[in-house]
Design an enzyme around this catalytic site. Structure first.
Site, PDB file in Angstrom:
ATOM      1  N   GLU A  49      95.943  10.781  62.985  1.00 18.73           N
ATOM      2  CA  GLU A  49      97.153  10.978  62.207  1.00 18.73           C
ATOM      3  C   GLU A  49      97.557  12.611  62.011  1.00 18.73           C
ATOM      4  O   GLU A  49      97.015  13.256  62.703  1.00 18.73           O
ATOM      5  CB  GLU A  49      96.965  10.318  60.658  1.00 18.73           C
ATOM      6  CG  GLU A  49      95.506  10.943  60.153  1.00 18.73           C
ATOM      7  CD  GLU A  49      95.206  10.041  58.988  1.00 18.73           C
ATOM      8  OE1 GLU A  49      95.977   9.332  58.121  1.00 18.73           O
ATOM      9  OE2 GLU A  49      94.120  10.211  58.513  1.00 18.73           O
ATOM     10  N   ASP A  54      96.794  17.515  52.475  1.00 22.14           N
ATOM     11  CA  ASP A  54      97.579  17.595  53.593  1.00 22.14           C
ATOM     12  C   ASP A  54      98.419  19.017  53.885  1.00 22.14           C
ATOM     13  O   ASP A  54      99.448  18.789  54.349  1.00 22.14           O
ATOM     14  CB  ASP A  54      98.299  16.338  53.863  1.00 22.14           C
ATOM     15  CG  ASP A  54      97.672  15.084  53.475  1.00 22.14           C
ATOM     16  OD1 ASP A  54      96.597  14.633  53.946  1.00 22.14           O
ATOM     17  OD2 ASP A  54      98.424  14.203  52.929  1.00 22.14           O
TER      18      ASP A  54
END
Length: 505
Positions: free
Chosen positions: A188, A31
């Site tokens: 997301e 991420d």
């Protein structure tokens, strides 16, 4: 003219001739979020239950080194002291720069939304500020508009919807309950940008293994948004290419750093060129990931390097490559009690996953070798110490165990125990591991540092708790607490990345 050749296909990162091969950072920096400040680039990534959040620096988006940590521990729940927060901790952070300060935001899935700031990316960073105590939020991103108004976007655990809140200008408080601006398929990883009068939400959709990168565009931060898929696997071998950061260069180029889920290696970082068409970003090669590409034009040529790994334990502080598994146990480790060695003191635990005071670092690449020198004379009855891989729930380690007043070589691989010989009185053993994520990973030992013998079976190398496999140094006890193990050094040699770069501290 001298002919330049590109190294074998097994190489990754900077190829040393103006080109790079993905992944540019073949390690578990999941991420990733990246910003540019002047001529410098800074990156943070999810660290989950490992302490704490590392800050990386680059001058060209390809070569990275560690320069700091946002925090050293999470004192937001006692379970971070009790080895009971696997897969929790920091999820999908965002880093931003505003008004002379760096800001990092992240959520933990059960405790809340947290922020820290610093004048310099290497720190010191302010103690974590709890922006909101809440459960079920993930992947936050702050945004300051041109008029100074502040906002924060995030999704919810389970991936979606995307929600935007008004936020105080200092970034410490949310001012409303938020507005849902988008509902997608496992949407997301929100990142918010503004360009040419458009607001962009850059979000991954579809899930980690098979997902894609979506970009939303609107003239209003609250929408309505147009939607386009800007990066997907297509006919390539790069599964689920998504969740990352858009970065605009001073040269006018735009790049996208994202992760790919790569099995036991975790989530590795790829770099994609971006071009703009009608104010929409087109990533990679017409929306598919590139494998080999010319390095970004950053106004200079910077030597290949990688995040630090090897360590002589000859400094008063731990190298930035090291991360504790859960919160550190202050007072139970030392770099000064035995000069030139890391001392790990034993705390009681039934097994490796429950063993506090375990020091870890990321694997880099798909093959390599590790070696450490263990002094075991300080062990007490019931104590174990050595070299390990943290690979989900199955134990994989080699080391020394003190039983019945004597010290023995022991190993556990793929959860199966191997009993070795009693060790002589010299009190030193060399522990070694060669890892190959496409083949076998095994342990070996030596009593003189020259001749090594394999011991144990093949390790079970797998990702788990949202993280890739890790190397670890450990010491815990099934019996009397207080014994210690001294690790003289840690040497890491990469096999599949030809230009060595910064291997030490």
């Amino acid at each position: 003219m001298e002919r330049q050749t590109i190294r074998s296909d097994g190489a990754w990162g900077d190829l040393g001739n103006g080109y790079y091969r993905n992944p540019v950072l073949n390690a578990d920096y999941s991420d990733p979020d990246v910003i540019r400040v002047g001529d410098d680039f800074y990156m943070v990534a999810s660290d989950f239950h490992y302490m704490g959040m590392q800050v990386l620096h680059s001058r060209d988006l390809v070569n990275w080194t560690l320069i700091g940590k946002v925090y050293d521990r999470l004192d937001i729940d006692p379970r971070y002291d009790a080895m009971d927060r696997y897969a929790h901790g920091s999820w999908a952070p965002a880093i931003r720069y505003r008004g002379g300060r760096f800001y990092v935001y992240f959520c933990t899935p059960e405790e809340g939304l947290y922020m820290s700031s610093a004048e310099k990316p290497e720190g010191p960073w302010t103690p974590l500020h709890e922006v909101k105590r809440t459960k079920g939020w993930e992947d936050p991103c702050p945004f300051w508009d041109e008029d100074g108004s502040a906002y924060l976007g995030h999704s919810t655990v389970g991936a979606g919807p995307i929600i935007i809140h008004r936020m105080s200008a200092d970034g410490k408080e949310l001012l409303d309950d938020g507005v849902i601006v988008y509902v997608g398929k496992i949407a997301e990883g929100t990142k918010i940008y503004k360009r040419n009068g458009y607001y962009y939400l850059v979000i991954p959709e579809g899930g980690v293994e098979i997902g894609w990168q979506t970009v939303l565009r609107s003239r209003s931060l609250y929408g309505p948004y147009e939607r386009r898929v800007t990066l997907a696997q297509g006919a390539t071998t790069v599964n689920g290419p998504h969740q990352g950061a858009l970065v605009e260069l001073a040269s006018g180029e735009t790049w996208f750093m994202h992760f790919q889920s790569a099995g036991a290696a975790g989530r590795v970082c790829h770099l994609q060129p971006v071009r703009w068409e009608d104010d929409w970003p087109v990533m990679g090669a017409n929306g598919e990931p590139v494998h080999l590409y010319a390095k970004p034009r950053v106004g200079g040529d910077y030597p290949p390097c990688l995040p630090q790994s090897s360590d002589e334990f000859d400094r008063p502080e731990l190298g930035l490559q090291w991360q504790w598994n859960h919160n550190p146990a202050d007072g139970m480790w030392s770099l000064t009690e035995r000069p030139g060695a890391l001392r790990l003191k034993a705390m009681a635990a039934p097994g490796l996953l429950q063993a506090r005071n375990t020091l870890t670092q990321k694997l880099m690449g798909t093959s390599g070798a590790y070696e450490t020198v263990l002094e075991w004379t300080g062990l007490k009855e019931g104590q174990r110490a050595g070299l390990a891989y943290l690979c989900h729930r199955e134990e994989n380690w080699i080391g020394v165990a003190k039983e019945g007043g004597r010290c023995f070589l022991r190993a556990v691989t793929a959860g199966k125990a191997y009993h070795g010989p009693e060790l002589a009185s010299e009190g030193v053993v060399w522990l070694d591991s060669s890892f190959d994520l496409a083949g076998e990973t095994r342990f070996a030992f030596s009593l003189d540092g020259r001749e090594f013998m394999r011991f144990g079976g093949a390790c079970s190398m797998a990702a788990g708790f949202w993280k890739g496999a890790r190397i670890a140094l450990f010491s815990y006890t099934l019996g009397e607490e207080g014994g210690h193990a001294d690790f003289r050094r840690f040497q890491y040699d990469r096999h599949d990345q030809g230009i060595q770069g910064a291997a030490g501290r």
